[in-house]
Write a protein that holds these residues in place. Structure first.
Motif, PDB file in Angstrom:
ATOM      1  N   THR A  92       0.825  -1.208   0.000  1.00 31.51           N
ATOM      2  CA  THR A  92       0.000   0.000   0.000  1.00 31.51           C
ATOM      3  C   THR A  92       0.860   1.260   0.000  1.00 31.51           C
ATOM      4  OG1 THR A  92      -1.760  -1.148   1.201  1.00 31.51           O
ATOM      5  CG2 THR A  92      -1.805   1.254   1.225  1.00 31.51           C
ATOM      6  N   ALA A  93       1.896   1.274   0.833  1.00 31.79           N
ATOM      7  CA  ALA A  93       2.783   2.443   0.880  1.00 31.79           C
ATOM      8  C   ALA A  93       3.465   2.660  -0.464  1.00 31.79           C
ATOM      9  CB  ALA A  93       3.820   2.262   1.986  1.00 31.79           C
ATOM     10  N   LEU A  94       3.893   1.569  -1.106  1.00 29.99           N
ATOM     11  CA  LEU A  94       4.555   1.683  -2.404  1.00 29.99           C
ATOM     12  C   LEU A  94       3.599   2.214  -3.463  1.00 29.99           C
ATOM     13  CD1 LEU A  94       7.085   1.107  -4.137  1.00 29.99           C
ATOM     14  CD2 LEU A  94       6.161  -1.179  -4.526  1.00 29.99           C
ATOM     15  N   LEU A  95       2.396   1.670  -3.522  1.00 28.42           N
ATOM     16  CA  LEU A  95       1.428   2.109  -4.516  1.00 28.42           C
ATOM     17  C   LEU A  95       0.970   3.541  -4.264  1.00 28.42           C
ATOM     18  CD1 LEU A  95      -0.769  -1.113  -4.874  1.00 28.42           C
ATOM     19  CD2 LEU A  95       1.046  -0.290  -6.393  1.00 28.42           C
ATOM     20  N   ALA A  96       0.838   3.919  -2.997  1.00 29.45           N
ATOM     21  CA  ALA A  96       0.450   5.290  -2.681  1.00 29.45           C
ATOM     22  C   ALA A  96       1.518   6.276  -3.137  1.00 29.45           C
ATOM     23  CB  ALA A  96       0.209   5.437  -1.179  1.00 29.45           C
ATOM     24  N   THR A  97       2.775   5.898  -2.978  1.00 34.95           N
ATOM     25  CA  THR A  97       3.863   6.766  -3.431  1.00 34.95           C
ATOM     26  C   THR A  97       3.861   6.892  -4.946  1.00 34.95           C
ATOM     27  OG1 THR A  97       5.209   6.110  -1.529  1.00 34.95           O
ATOM     28  CG2 THR A  97       6.359   7.105  -3.391  1.00 34.95           C
ATOM     29  N   LEU A  98       3.635   5.776  -5.639  1.00 35.95           N
ATOM     30  CA  LEU A  98       3.576   5.813  -7.097  1.00 35.95           C
ATOM     31  C   LEU A  98       2.400   6.654  -7.589  1.00 35.95           C
ATOM     32  CD1 LEU A  98       4.349   2.087  -7.980  1.00 35.95           C
ATOM     33  CD2 LEU A  98       5.836   4.048  -8.369  1.00 35.95           C
ATOM     34  N   ALA A  99       1.293   6.612  -6.866  1.00 41.25           N
ATOM     35  CA  ALA A  99       0.078   7.296  -7.312  1.00 41.25           C
ATOM     36  C   ALA A  99       0.114   8.795  -7.034  1.00 41.25           C
ATOM     37  CB  ALA A  99      -1.150   6.676  -6.631  1.00 41.25           C
ATOM     38  N   PHE A 100       0.679   9.189  -5.911  1.00 37.74           N
ATOM     39  CA  PHE A 100       0.564  10.589  -5.492  1.00 37.74           C
ATOM     40  C   PHE A 100       1.858  11.377  -5.588  1.00 37.74           C
ATOM     41  CE2 PHE A 100      -2.748   8.289  -3.058  1.00 37.74           C
ATOM     42  CZ  PHE A 100      -3.844   8.927  -3.597  1.00 37.74           C
ATOM     43  N   SER A 101       2.974  10.729  -5.872  1.00 34.33           N
ATOM     44  CA  SER A 101       4.248  11.436  -5.997  1.00 34.33           C
ATOM     45  C   SER A 101       4.709  11.359  -7.440  1.00 34.33           C
ATOM     46  CB  SER A 101       5.303  10.829  -5.061  1.00 34.33           C
ATOM     47  OG  SER A 101       4.891  10.940  -3.721  1.00 34.33           O
ATOM     48  N   LYS A 102       4.535  12.444  -8.169  1.00 42.03           N
ATOM     49  CA  LYS A 102       4.898  12.468  -9.577  1.00 42.03           C
ATOM     50  C   LYS A 102       6.413  12.358  -9.741  1.00 42.03           C
ATOM     51  CE  LYS A 102       0.926  15.290 -10.942  1.00 42.03           C
ATOM     52  NZ  LYS A 102       0.477  16.543 -11.587  1.00 42.03           N
ATOM     53  N   GLY A 103       6.816  11.541 -10.675  1.00 35.82           N
ATOM     54  CA  GLY A 103       8.232  11.392 -10.961  1.00 35.82           C
ATOM     55  C   GLY A 103       8.938  10.373 -10.090  1.00 35.82           C
ATOM     56  N   ARG A 104       8.250   9.810  -9.104  1.00 41.63           N
ATOM     57  CA  ARG A 104       8.873   8.828  -8.230  1.00 41.63           C
ATOM     58  C   ARG A 104       8.702   7.442  -8.818  1.00 41.63           C
ATOM     59  NH1 ARG A 104       9.181   9.855  -2.853  1.00 41.63           N
ATOM     60  NH2 ARG A 104      10.067   7.769  -2.671  1.00 41.63           N
ATOM     61  N   GLY A 105       9.758   6.665  -8.765  1.00 44.20           N
ATOM     62  CA  GLY A 105       9.680   5.290  -9.222  1.00 44.20           C
ATOM     63  C   GLY A 105       9.412   4.352  -8.057  1.00 44.20           C
ATOM     64  N   TYR A 106       9.810   3.104  -8.230  1.00 43.13           N
ATOM     65  CA  TYR A 106       9.633   2.113  -7.175  1.00 43.13           C
ATOM     66  C   TYR A 106      10.703   2.352  -6.106  1.00 43.13           C
ATOM     67  CZ  TYR A 106       6.505  -0.248 -10.392  1.00 43.13           C
ATOM     68  OH  TYR A 106       5.470  -0.551 -11.229  1.00 43.13           O
ATOM     69  N   ASP A 107      10.265   2.835  -4.948  1.00 42.72           N
ATOM     70  CA  ASP A 107      11.176   3.245  -3.878  1.00 42.72           C
ATOM     71  C   ASP A 107      11.287   2.125  -2.855  1.00 42.72           C
ATOM     72  OD1 ASP A 107      12.607   4.444  -1.896  1.00 42.72           O
ATOM     73  OD2 ASP A 107      11.552   6.358  -2.013  1.00 42.72           O
ATOM     74  N   VAL A 108      12.469   1.511  -2.758  1.00 45.71           N
ATOM     75  CA  VAL A 108      12.676   0.402  -1.831  1.00 45.71           C
ATOM     76  C   VAL A 108      12.546   0.877  -0.389  1.00 45.71           C
ATOM     77  CG1 VAL A 108      14.328  -1.329  -1.034  1.00 45.71           C
ATOM     78  CG2 VAL A 108      14.120  -0.842  -3.474  1.00 45.71           C
ATOM     79  N   ALA A 109      13.094   2.054  -0.085  1.00 45.00           N
ATOM     80  CA  ALA A 109      13.022   2.573   1.290  1.00 45.00           C
ATOM     81  C   ALA A 109      11.581   2.796   1.718  1.00 45.00           C
ATOM     82  CB  ALA A 109      13.821   3.871   1.392  1.00 45.00           C
ATOM     83  N   THR A 110      10.753   3.309   0.815  1.00 48.51           N
ATOM     84  CA  THR A 110       9.344   3.522   1.142  1.00 48.51           C
ATOM     85  C   THR A 110       8.647   2.198   1.424  1.00 48.51           C
ATOM     86  OG1 THR A 110       9.203   5.549  -0.168  1.00 48.51           O
ATOM     87  CG2 THR A 110       7.152   4.364   0.235  1.00 48.51           C
ATOM     88  N   MET A 111       8.929   1.191   0.622  1.00 50.40           N
ATOM     89  CA  MET A 111       8.295  -0.103   0.838  1.00 50.40           C
ATOM     90  C   MET A 111       8.766  -0.736   2.142  1.00 50.40           C
ATOM     91  SD  MET A 111       7.894  -3.285  -1.779  1.00 50.40           S
ATOM     92  CE  MET A 111       6.716  -4.591  -1.423  1.00 50.40           C
ATOM     93  N   CYS A 112      10.041  -0.592   2.467  1.00 53.14           N
ATOM     94  CA  CYS A 112      10.555  -1.142   3.730  1.00 53.14           C
ATOM     95  C   CYS A 112       9.890  -0.460   4.922  1.00 53.14           C
ATOM     96  CB  CYS A 112      12.065  -0.973   3.795  1.00 53.14           C
ATOM     97  SG  CYS A 112      12.984  -2.072   2.684  1.00 53.14           S
ATOM     98  N   ASN A 113       9.756   0.862   4.863  1.00 55.81           N
ATOM     99  CA  ASN A 113       9.067   1.563   5.935  1.00 55.81           C
ATOM    100  C   ASN A 113       7.593   1.191   5.977  1.00 55.81           C
ATOM    101  OD1 ASN A 113      11.137   2.907   7.170  1.00 55.81           O
ATOM    102  ND2 ASN A 113      10.854   4.823   6.073  1.00 55.81           N
ATOM    103  N   GLY A 114       7.013   0.904   4.810  1.00 49.60           N
ATOM    104  CA  GLY A 114       5.637   0.437   4.781  1.00 49.60           C
ATOM    105  C   GLY A 114       5.482  -0.911   5.461  1.00 49.60           C
ATOM    106  N   ILE A 115       6.426  -1.803   5.238  1.00 48.27           N
ATOM    107  CA  ILE A 115       6.400  -3.106   5.906  1.00 48.27           C
ATOM    108  C   ILE A 115       6.506  -2.933   7.414  1.00 48.27           C
ATOM    109  CG2 ILE A 115       7.681  -5.256   6.223  1.00 48.27           C
ATOM    110  CD1 ILE A 115       8.416  -5.094   3.242  1.00 48.27           C
TER     111      ILE A 115
END
Length: 247
Positions: free
Chosen positions: A40-63
């Motif tokens: 969810t954190a990864l998809l939310a970042t992709l949806a609402f942050s323009k220009g951001r790719g798949y962010d490993v740090a965001t997904m880790c913090n989401g976990i």
């Protein structure tokens, strides 16, 4: 892996079928919430942050946010409840992270978002979705959450949050106040004079710091910002020269 020991190990015994059922539920809820929150954190970042790719740090913090969110109710939630707790935990992580950035609070690791905001959400979620059956099986009083007709758990959860905020806020405030008075809260002017353009990670600790990404709210290290793409190598023209005879 440590979180499985923390959540499931809190049962402290595995000598009967009832113990196995409780531990199995804890492990399943922990896994579901963690994976759902990270996605969810990864998809939310992709949806609402323009220009951001798949962010490993965001997904880790989401976990981590999912793990924190489900801990309070890991033994008393149904499996579908863990799914909801994890999904909302991922959104809480990203939303609170944005708020912290707007307030210009120095929290590069998003600890307040992961452990503070998601921890509060987890306490409330347990008070909403706990079932009497699972609470009794885990050794607690037979009390149901608000969604199952019980309201006392929610009142207790809110009171608990107030007590935790008061305790941690008071103690942390005293510590930071003492550090400020002692001149230890900020780096000394001598450091700034010696390396005015550098940060503490580089000038003092010898490491690569985290920097805000160009778009969005995530953090990225300087090493990640280096272009590691393959260089373009110009190949010589393979067309034979007209002046030279063909082989």
């Amino acid at each position: 892996l440590g979180w499985y020991g923390f959540n499931a190990g809190s049962r402290l015994t595995l000598s009967s079928g009832d113990d196995s059922a409780v531990v199995g539920r804890i492990v399943a809820n922990t896994t579901i919430a963690a994976s759902t929150s990270g996605l969810t954190a990864l998809l939310a970042t992709l949806a609402f942050s323009k220009g951001r790719g798949y962010d490993v740090a965001t997904m880790c913090n989401g976990i981590l946010s999912g793990l924190v969110s489900v801990t309070a109710g890991c033994a008393t939630l149904p499996l579908w409840g863990a799914l909801i707790v994890g999904a909302i935990g991922g959104l809480v992580n990203r939303g609170f992270g944005q708020l912290v950035l707007r307030l210009k609070v120095d929290d590069p690791l998003e600890a307040s978002s992961v452990h503070g905001a998601c921890g509060a959400w987890g306490v409330i979620a347990a008070a909403l979705l706990t079932t009497e059956e699972f609470a009794a099986a885990a050794g607690y009083q037979r009390r149901a959450g608000l969604f199952y007709g019980g309201g006392k758990l929610l009142g207790a959860a809110l009171l608990q949050m107030v007590c935790i905020l008061a305790w941690s806020g008071t103690n942390a405030g005293l510590v930071f106040l003492l550090l400020k008075k002692a001149g230890k809260l900020r780096r000394r002017e001598t450091y700034m004079a010696a390396a005015p353009e550098e940060d503490l990670d580089s000038s003092i600790h010898g490491g690569a710091p985290l920097e805000p990404a160009e778009h969005g709210s995530g953090n990225t290290s300087r090493a990640e910002s280096v272009d590691t793409s393959d260089p373009v190598i110009e190949m010589p023209d393979a067309t034979p020269d007209k002046d030279q005879p063909a082989a």
